[in-house]
Structure formats: structure tokens, C-alpha cells
Design a protein around this motif. Sequence first.
Motif, mmCIF file in Angstrom:
data_model
loop_
_atom_site.group_PDB
_atom_site.id
_atom_site.type_symbol
_atom_site.label_atom_id
_atom_site.label_comp_id
_atom_site.label_asym_id
_atom_site.label_seq_id
_atom_site.Cartn_x
_atom_site.Cartn_y
_atom_site.Cartn_z
ATOM 1 N N GLU A 178 -22.460 1.058 5.624
ATOM 2 C CA GLU A 178 -21.617 -0.047 6.061
ATOM 3 C C GLU A 178 -20.258 -0.054 5.369
ATOM 4 N N TYR A 179 -20.162 0.640 4.214
ATOM 5 C CA TYR A 179 -18.891 0.731 3.504
ATOM 6 C C TYR A 179 -18.246 2.109 3.666
ATOM 7 N N PHE A 208 -12.927 -2.701 0.118
ATOM 8 C CA PHE A 208 -12.421 -1.340 0.046
ATOM 9 C C PHE A 208 -11.393 -1.111 1.154
ATOM 10 N N GLY A 209 -10.433 -0.252 0.855
ATOM 11 C CA GLY A 209 -9.430 0.083 1.851
ATOM 12 C C GLY A 209 -8.672 1.339 1.460
ATOM 13 N N TRP A 217 -9.188 -1.037 6.474
ATOM 14 C CA TRP A 217 -9.817 -1.967 5.531
ATOM 15 C C TRP A 217 -11.230 -2.295 5.978
ATOM 16 N N SER A 218 -12.107 -2.369 5.010
ATOM 17 C CA SER A 218 -13.474 -2.795 5.293
ATOM 18 C C SER A 218 -13.495 -4.293 5.558
ATOM 19 N N ARG A 219 -14.322 -4.697 6.507
ATOM 20 C CA ARG A 219 -14.502 -6.116 6.787
ATOM 21 C C ARG A 219 -15.536 -6.754 5.859
ATOM 22 N N ILE A 220 -16.352 -5.915 5.211
ATOM 23 C CA ILE A 220 -17.495 -6.413 4.449
ATOM 24 C C ILE A 220 -17.170 -6.376 2.959
ATOM 25 N N LEU A 245 -9.729 -1.326 -3.947
ATOM 26 C CA LEU A 245 -10.834 -2.280 -4.000
ATOM 27 C C LEU A 245 -10.216 -3.579 -4.497
ATOM 28 N N THR A 246 -9.861 -4.456 -3.577
ATOM 29 C CA THR A 246 -9.058 -5.619 -3.921
ATOM 30 C C THR A 246 -9.579 -6.881 -3.248
#
Length: 354
Positions: free
Chosen positions: A60-61, A257-258, A105-108, A140-141
Motif C-alpha cells: 500500500e506504500y 511518503f512522496g 504522494w501517498s494518500r495513506i 516522509l513529511t
Amino acid sequence: MATIVMKFNGTMYTTVMNLPCSLANKIRLSALLVLILAFTSSSLGENTYEDTTYEFLKREYSLSKPYQGLGSSSSSHWEFMGNTMIMPEHIRLTPDLQSRQGAVWSRIPCYLRDWELRVQFKIHGEGKKNLNGDGLAIWLTKERMQNGQVFGNTNFFTGLGVFVDTYPNDDKQHERTFPFISAMVGNGSVAYDHDLDGRSTDLGGCAAHVRNVEYDTFLLIRYMKNRLTVMTDIEGKQEWKDCLDIPGVRLPQGYYFGASSATGDLSDNHDLISFKLYELTVERSPEEEEDQQEITLPSVDYRVDPNVLVEDEGRSIITTFFLFIVSVVVLVVVVVVILFLFNHYKENRRKRFY
């Protein structure tokens, strides 16, 4: 006669023994069970560091071909912005054109305590050396999906940034060879100084010849037991090399994460090929568990926050005042001594006339 085949530490061992048939069958069955257990444990997790650490891929990431989890729908785990283009073989964050920005960008939000991120990327373009830019960043923000001047992301970020900087903006500094990989931990009040290539706030780094190479280039970012490690595989040798290793790094959970990139007057293609996150299962002693406190703001133990100026100014005023007082006292003492010596001299001279 019985033949026993067993696997130990990746090596196959074959043993031939003269045993009764019943005993041979039992041994075959036992060996088979051992192999099944070994296969099961290896399929559940891969031990890559020590006997108490295993890794598990968190899909998922993660991002990999054909990038089905990336899109604008609410069911997607990832979304993109800016000039990002999704292609069959890669995600192009920015093309080889001036003044472009792109990001994924991750949504999770990530709530893993220990993790390892492996990124495959490619930076290439038509520009000659030092006539290309600007680079890409892994994040990672707390913030996400915001444009800005830090490799396509906002400045004054809260969290971790790992930068692959391909252009030296500070021409006066020559101790670094570019491209250069560095890392920074921000708390929302510290700025990344683009003109100084982030030297005033970074945690260190390493030179990395990653541009216009024929082989695959990889970046590894590991966060385990409050220790940040960055490694590279950029020479086509399929082996990791140390870039930086910083203890005492404290990152809160629940951040995103992005990856982002930007071009300015100079440009390059910045391609993201894969982004794989692994959860690390790490055994901790009871003492380590007790010492583990909830982290609410990113920080590094040994590094003083360069943005905190009030205390520094206070100390500066106190020091100046103390030096002033000392100077006055010393001056008074010197004057008194001079007067004493002068009076003593006059007294001795007066006695000579009598």
C-alpha cells in the motif's frame, strides 16, 4: 541406503547413509519437514541484517510497474501532481524542459515504527555536466501535495527529506562533487537554503554519479531504532554502499511518503521507476521499549536547531554584559594600581630631598 539432501545457509548438502528402509523413510520425512519450515519462514519474511530483524513488503506504500495504484480516483493509494507523466516503464516527475515541477504522494499515512525504503530512479538529459538540474527528493513529511522551491515541494517542511541534488548552486564551495545526496530533518520552522545547496541544515551525505549512466541506480533509506541510514547502489554492481548513518533521528508516525522533482533554467528528465517500502520487525529489549517515547516533532539528538535564535541572542547579551563588567573591573584595578605606584614613586622622591 538413504540419500539425505538438506539446505543450510543457501548451500545444498547431500549425505549418503546405509540405513534400514523404515529409518531412511523417517529421516526423509524429517528432512522434508525441515525444508518446508525453512521455506515457510523465508517466504514470510527475509532476514537481511541480524537474526532479530525481518522485512515485509508493504504494497500500500509502494509503487512499481504498471503503477496501477497511482491515479486521481479515491480508491488509489497514490496521486500525482504538476508535470508528472505516467508511462509504461517509469513515472516521469519532470521532463527535460525548463521550469517544470512534478510529484507523487501517498494518500495513506505511514504508522510503521521501523522501515526501509528502496527507490529505483533515473536522471538523464541532453545538458552537459553542471548544465543540468535540479534533482529529485524523497519525502516522509506531515505535508503533502504542495508545490514549492525545494525540489518541487514546499519549504519549511515537517519531516524527512532525502535529496539527489544534481546542480551546485553555491559556486564558492568546492568541497562537494555533484550530483550529491544529502538528508535533512525539518520541524516546520527551519528553511532549506537552496542557494547554499542545503549545507546549513543537512545531516551530511555523499557524492553520487547518477546522471546519464547506463545501469540502474538505486537509493536505500532505512529508519530503524531512531537511526537513519542512506545507502546507494549506483555503480551497476548490485551492492549497497554507505552514504550517511545518523543516530538519534526522531520521526513521528502518521506522515506521508512522496517523491518530487523540479527544473529551473537548467533541466533533466527525472524518472521514478520503483518505490518499495518494507516494514522491519525489530526485537527490542524491555529497557528499549521503556525508553521509547511518543515523538510529536521531528528532531535529531545531536543537532542544535538553527532556527532557535532567542536563546542564542540571550546568551550573547549575557556574555557581552559579563565581558563589559569584567572589563570595567579590570580597568578600575589597573587604574588603582597605577595610582598606587605613582603615589609610591612620589613619596620615595620626596624623601630624597630630606
